[in-house]
Design a protein around this motif. Sequence first.
Motif, PDB file in Angstrom:
ATOM      1  N   LEU A   1       0.836  -1.196   0.000  1.00  0.00           N
ATOM      2  CA  LEU A   1       0.000   0.000   0.000  1.00  0.00           C
ATOM      3  C   LEU A   1       0.874   1.251   0.000  1.00  0.00           C
ATOM      4  CD1 LEU A   1      -2.580  -1.058   2.760  1.00  0.00           C
ATOM      5  CD2 LEU A   1      -2.889  -1.182   0.275  1.00  0.00           C
ATOM      6  N   PRO A   2       0.499   2.261  -0.763  1.00  0.00           N
ATOM      7  CA  PRO A   2       1.275   3.507  -0.779  1.00  0.00           C
ATOM      8  C   PRO A   2       1.042   4.324   0.480  1.00  0.00           C
ATOM      9  CG  PRO A   2      -0.644   3.728  -2.177  1.00  0.00           C
ATOM     10  CD  PRO A   2      -0.628   2.297  -1.711  1.00  0.00           C
ATOM     11  N   ASP A   3       2.071   5.057   0.909  1.00  0.00           N
ATOM     12  CA  ASP A   3       1.914   5.956   2.044  1.00  0.00           C
ATOM     13  C   ASP A   3       2.160   7.396   1.592  1.00  0.00           C
ATOM     14  OD1 ASP A   3       4.703   6.503   2.016  1.00  0.00           O
ATOM     15  OD2 ASP A   3       5.087   4.776   3.290  1.00  0.00           O
ATOM     16  N   PRO A   4       1.898   8.376   2.448  1.00  0.00           N
ATOM     17  CA  PRO A   4       2.010   9.786   2.029  1.00  0.00           C
ATOM     18  C   PRO A   4       3.421  10.219   1.641  1.00  0.00           C
ATOM     19  CG  PRO A   4       0.638   9.599   3.989  1.00  0.00           C
ATOM     20  CD  PRO A   4       1.265   8.260   3.775  1.00  0.00           C
ATOM     21  N   THR A   5       4.442   9.447   1.992  1.00  0.00           N
ATOM     22  CA  THR A   5       5.822   9.824   1.655  1.00  0.00           C
ATOM     23  C   THR A   5       6.213   9.393   0.253  1.00  0.00           C
ATOM     24  OG1 THR A   5       6.839   7.766   2.467  1.00  0.00           O
ATOM     25  CG2 THR A   5       6.399   9.506   4.092  1.00  0.00           C
ATOM     26  N   GLY A   6       5.332   8.654  -0.428  1.00  0.00           N
ATOM     27  CA  GLY A   6       5.637   8.157  -1.761  1.00  0.00           C
ATOM     28  C   GLY A   6       6.186   6.748  -1.768  1.00  0.00           C
ATOM     29  N   GLY A   7       6.337   6.162  -0.587  1.00  0.00           N
ATOM     30  CA  GLY A   7       6.828   4.791  -0.501  1.00  0.00           C
ATOM     31  C   GLY A   7       5.700   3.778  -0.459  1.00  0.00           C
ATOM     32  N   LEU A   8       6.072   2.507  -0.347  1.00  0.00           N
ATOM     33  CA  LEU A   8       5.108   1.414  -0.242  1.00  0.00           C
ATOM     34  C   LEU A   8       5.351   0.650   1.045  1.00  0.00           C
ATOM     35  CD1 LEU A   8       5.242   0.040  -3.907  1.00  0.00           C
ATOM     36  CD2 LEU A   8       3.337   1.287  -2.878  1.00  0.00           C
ATOM     37  N   ARG A   9       4.290   0.249   1.696  1.00  0.00           N
ATOM     38  CA  ARG A   9       4.407  -0.564   2.902  1.00  0.00           C
ATOM     39  C   ARG A   9       3.635  -1.856   2.697  1.00  0.00           C
ATOM     40  NH1 ARG A   9       0.466   3.126   3.739  1.00  0.00           N
ATOM     41  NH2 ARG A   9      -1.499   2.441   4.715  1.00  0.00           N
ATOM     42  N   THR A  10       4.004  -2.887   3.433  1.00  0.00           N
ATOM     43  CA  THR A  10       3.365  -4.189   3.306  1.00  0.00           C
ATOM     44  C   THR A  10       2.290  -4.340   4.367  1.00  0.00           C
ATOM     45  OG1 THR A  10       5.381  -5.181   2.427  1.00  0.00           O
ATOM     46  CG2 THR A  10       3.732  -6.674   3.335  1.00  0.00           C
ATOM     47  N   TYR A  11       1.117  -4.789   3.935  1.00  0.00           N
ATOM     48  CA  TYR A  11       0.004  -4.992   4.858  1.00  0.00           C
ATOM     49  C   TYR A  11      -0.564  -6.391   4.640  1.00  0.00           C
ATOM     50  CZ  TYR A  11      -4.639  -4.684   6.963  1.00  0.00           C
ATOM     51  OH  TYR A  11      -5.760  -4.940   7.711  1.00  0.00           O
ATOM     52  N   GLU A  12      -0.877  -7.061   5.729  1.00  0.00           N
ATOM     53  CA  GLU A  12      -1.488  -8.391   5.657  1.00  0.00           C
ATOM     54  C   GLU A  12      -2.968  -8.275   5.983  1.00  0.00           C
ATOM     55  OE1 GLU A  12      -1.067 -12.900   7.587  1.00  0.00           O
ATOM     56  OE2 GLU A  12       0.448 -11.356   7.995  1.00  0.00           O
ATOM     57  N   PRO A  13      -3.853  -8.464   4.999  1.00  0.00           N
ATOM     58  CA  PRO A  13      -5.295  -8.298   5.242  1.00  0.00           C
ATOM     59  C   PRO A  13      -5.831  -9.275   6.277  1.00  0.00           C
ATOM     60  CG  PRO A  13      -4.828  -8.282   2.893  1.00  0.00           C
ATOM     61  CD  PRO A  13      -3.563  -8.729   3.588  1.00  0.00           C
ATOM     62  N   ARG A  14      -6.846  -8.848   6.963  1.00  0.00           N
ATOM     63  CA  ARG A  14      -7.526  -9.674   7.955  1.00  0.00           C
ATOM     64  C   ARG A  14      -8.289 -10.790   7.244  1.00  0.00           C
ATOM     65  NH1 ARG A  14     -11.152  -7.445  12.996  1.00  0.00           N
ATOM     66  NH2 ARG A  14     -12.503  -9.266  13.305  1.00  0.00           N
ATOM     67  N   PRO A  15      -8.214 -12.021   7.723  1.00  0.00           N
ATOM     68  CA  PRO A  15      -8.865 -13.124   6.994  1.00  0.00           C
ATOM     69  C   PRO A  15     -10.370 -13.219   7.211  1.00  0.00           C
ATOM     70  CG  PRO A  15      -7.702 -13.969   8.913  1.00  0.00           C
ATOM     71  CD  PRO A  15      -7.365 -12.504   8.825  1.00  0.00           C
ATOM     72  N   GLU A  16     -10.868 -12.742   8.367  1.00  0.00           N
ATOM     73  CA  GLU A  16     -12.287 -12.910   8.684  1.00  0.00           C
ATOM     74  C   GLU A  16     -12.903 -11.567   9.066  1.00  0.00           C
ATOM     75  OE1 GLU A  16     -13.938 -15.658   8.312  1.00  0.00           O
ATOM     76  OE2 GLU A  16     -12.198 -16.919   7.886  1.00  0.00           O
ATOM     77  N   PRO A  17     -14.179 -11.366   8.741  1.00  0.00           N
ATOM     78  CA  PRO A  17     -14.843 -10.108   9.122  1.00  0.00           C
ATOM     79  C   PRO A  17     -15.241 -10.098  10.590  1.00  0.00           C
ATOM     80  CG  PRO A  17     -16.399 -11.535   8.006  1.00  0.00           C
ATOM     81  CD  PRO A  17     -15.055 -12.243   7.949  1.00  0.00           C
ATOM     82  N   PHE A  18     -15.617  -8.935  11.078  1.00  0.00           N
ATOM     83  CA  PHE A  18     -16.185  -8.807  12.413  1.00  0.00           C
ATOM     84  C   PHE A  18     -17.490  -9.594  12.472  1.00  0.00           C
ATOM     85  CE2 PHE A  18     -19.254  -6.478  15.126  1.00  0.00           C
ATOM     86  CZ  PHE A  18     -18.605  -6.569  16.342  1.00  0.00           C
ATOM     87  N   ALA A  19     -17.653 -10.383  13.517  1.00  0.00           N
ATOM     88  CA  ALA A  19     -18.844 -11.219  13.643  1.00  0.00           C
ATOM     89  C   ALA A  19     -20.005 -10.388  14.181  1.00  0.00           C
ATOM     90  CB  ALA A  19     -18.569 -12.388  14.574  1.00  0.00           C
ATOM     91  N   VAL A  20     -21.054 -10.283  13.378  1.00  0.00           N
ATOM     92  CA  VAL A  20     -22.233  -9.497  13.759  1.00  0.00           C
ATOM     93  C   VAL A  20     -23.311 -10.424  14.292  1.00  0.00           C
ATOM     94  CG1 VAL A  20     -24.006  -7.923  12.953  1.00  0.00           C
ATOM     95  CG2 VAL A  20     -21.695  -7.760  12.028  1.00  0.00           C
ATOM     96  N   THR A  21     -23.853 -10.095  15.449  1.00  0.00           N
ATOM     97  CA  THR A  21     -24.915 -10.892  16.048  1.00  0.00           C
ATOM     98  C   THR A  21     -26.238 -10.147  15.898  1.00  0.00           C
ATOM     99  OG1 THR A  21     -23.365 -11.734  17.704  1.00  0.00           O
ATOM    100  CG2 THR A  21     -25.717 -12.016  18.154  1.00  0.00           C
ATOM    101  N   PRO A  22     -27.198 -10.692  15.159  1.00  0.00           N
ATOM    102  CA  PRO A  22     -28.499 -10.021  15.047  1.00  0.00           C
ATOM    103  C   PRO A  22     -29.115  -9.863  16.423  1.00  0.00           C
ATOM    104  CG  PRO A  22     -28.295 -11.791  13.445  1.00  0.00           C
ATOM    105  CD  PRO A  22     -27.141 -11.938  14.388  1.00  0.00           C
ATOM    106  N   GLY A  23     -29.863  -8.796  16.602  1.00  0.00           N
ATOM    107  CA  GLY A  23     -30.457  -8.553  17.909  1.00  0.00           C
ATOM    108  C   GLY A  23     -31.747  -7.777  17.833  1.00  0.00           C
ATOM    109  N   ALA A  24     -32.275  -7.476  19.000  1.00  0.00           N
ATOM    110  CA  ALA A  24     -33.542  -6.745  19.102  1.00  0.00           C
ATOM    111  C   ALA A  24     -33.315  -5.269  18.807  1.00  0.00           C
ATOM    112  CB  ALA A  24     -34.105  -6.938  20.511  1.00  0.00           C
ATOM    113  N   PRO A  25     -34.388  -4.512  18.604  1.00  0.00           N
ATOM    114  CA  PRO A  25     -34.257  -3.060  18.415  1.00  0.00           C
ATOM    115  C   PRO A  25     -33.576  -2.404  19.612  1.00  0.00           C
ATOM    116  CG  PRO A  25     -36.449  -3.806  17.797  1.00  0.00           C
ATOM    117  CD  PRO A  25     -35.776  -4.978  18.448  1.00  0.00           C
ATOM    118  N   PHE A  26     -32.932  -1.287  19.375  1.00  0.00           N
ATOM    119  CA  PHE A  26     -32.223  -0.577  20.436  1.00  0.00           C
ATOM    120  C   PHE A  26     -33.218  -0.066  21.480  1.00  0.00           C
ATOM    121  CE2 PHE A  26     -29.606   0.852  16.562  1.00  0.00           C
ATOM    122  CZ  PHE A  26     -28.894  -0.338  16.546  1.00  0.00           C
ATOM    123  N   THR A  27     -32.776  -0.042  22.733  1.00  0.00           N
ATOM    124  CA  THR A  27     -33.641   0.428  23.816  1.00  0.00           C
ATOM    125  C   THR A  27     -33.087   1.647  24.533  1.00  0.00           C
ATOM    126  OG1 THR A  27     -32.593  -1.127  25.353  1.00  0.00           O
ATOM    127  CG2 THR A  27     -34.597  -1.871  24.228  1.00  0.00           C
TER     128      THR A  27
END
Length: 383
Positions: free
Chosen positions: A5-31
């Motif tokens: 990935l490019p950074d503001p200095t014009g260089g490139l940095r290495t990033y390892e993407p996350r393999p799994e998404p945040f786990a969302v739990t369905p729920g009731a309406p907000f109270t």
Amino acid sequence: MTIRLPDPTGGLRTYEPRPEPFAVTPGAPFTSRTVFSAAHVVADPFADTTPDSPAAVDWDATLAFRRHLWSHGLGVAEAMDTAQRGMGLDWTGAAELIRRSAAEAKSVGGRIACGVGTDQITAGSLAEVRAAYEEQLALVESFGAQAILMASRALAAAASGPEDYLEVYGHLLRQAAEPVVLHWLGPMFDPALEGYWGSRDLDAATDTFLEVIAAHPDKVEGIKVSLLDARREVDIRRRLPQGVRCYTGDDFNYPELIAGDDRGFSHALLGIFDPLGPLAAEAVRVLDTGDVAGFRELLDPTVELSRHLFQAPTRFYKTGVVFLAWLAGHQSHFTMVGGLQSARSLPHFARAYELADGLGLFPDPKLAEERMRNLLALYGVTQ
């Protein structure tokens, strides 16, 4: 697999993407809190348009995104700044958006509130400003949606002092059929709103704002404060009449403002809850149980992303919001109304991807990575 990935200095940095998404739990309406996401619009990528031509909207994708937000229990704040009001979406387009979204909300049982402004005129007398507000208020109410009285560029230009704001807003509140939300949008979001409420002195402007509310407490359901100043929002919140809610619009300090203190809290009406929708919903459901620490544990790590998207010039935050919607698979392209996809740099996009991926915001991390790689290649970045 890693990605460079490019950074503001014009260089490139290495990033390892996350393999799994945040786990969302369905729920009731907000109270414990009422929470709105100010939702973006999806442009039609095949329309033959220019940045200064009327907006071409992909209505199917736009409404699908609102169903996504409603499915997680969030309300939709429609035709607001996040939807590019005044930055690509004119009143004709906004009126159609309100009509379609209000009908969709009714069909699925979703909560909706819609922006009322004066953007059918660019300038005018106080009487013309008032008439423009009245036209939009009547349209929103005709579709059964709650009205959000937005700050007006035309009123800022026409008003000579606090008394003009008191007169215009007093007139509108007296004729509103149902209680409205008043929105104070700061100049960091729109420079044309400098000196709103009749003064560049924020203490004096705050007094006028509160005077409007105090004169019509039965017609003000709540206020939305978008000044990126947590101290001032808390001060305003504590001075509100009984029963008038404060909806935070502070995309820099929202976790602490929503959590509140022993003297009260803010509800939420936020642009950042467009990309954060499912995670924000999970956090609010934790807060509903009384677990403030758990709420902060979920939401505090999102602030770095929000501050990145909303960095100066803050008004271009919409570009990052739509970029993340594309990476998340909510739309098939990264094209924006008015060509606003060009408003941020490649290093800005790269950091937004990295922060959002780290939070697990992408339902399909591989899709997000593939789309990020395609964008990098378009810019000439080889892997």
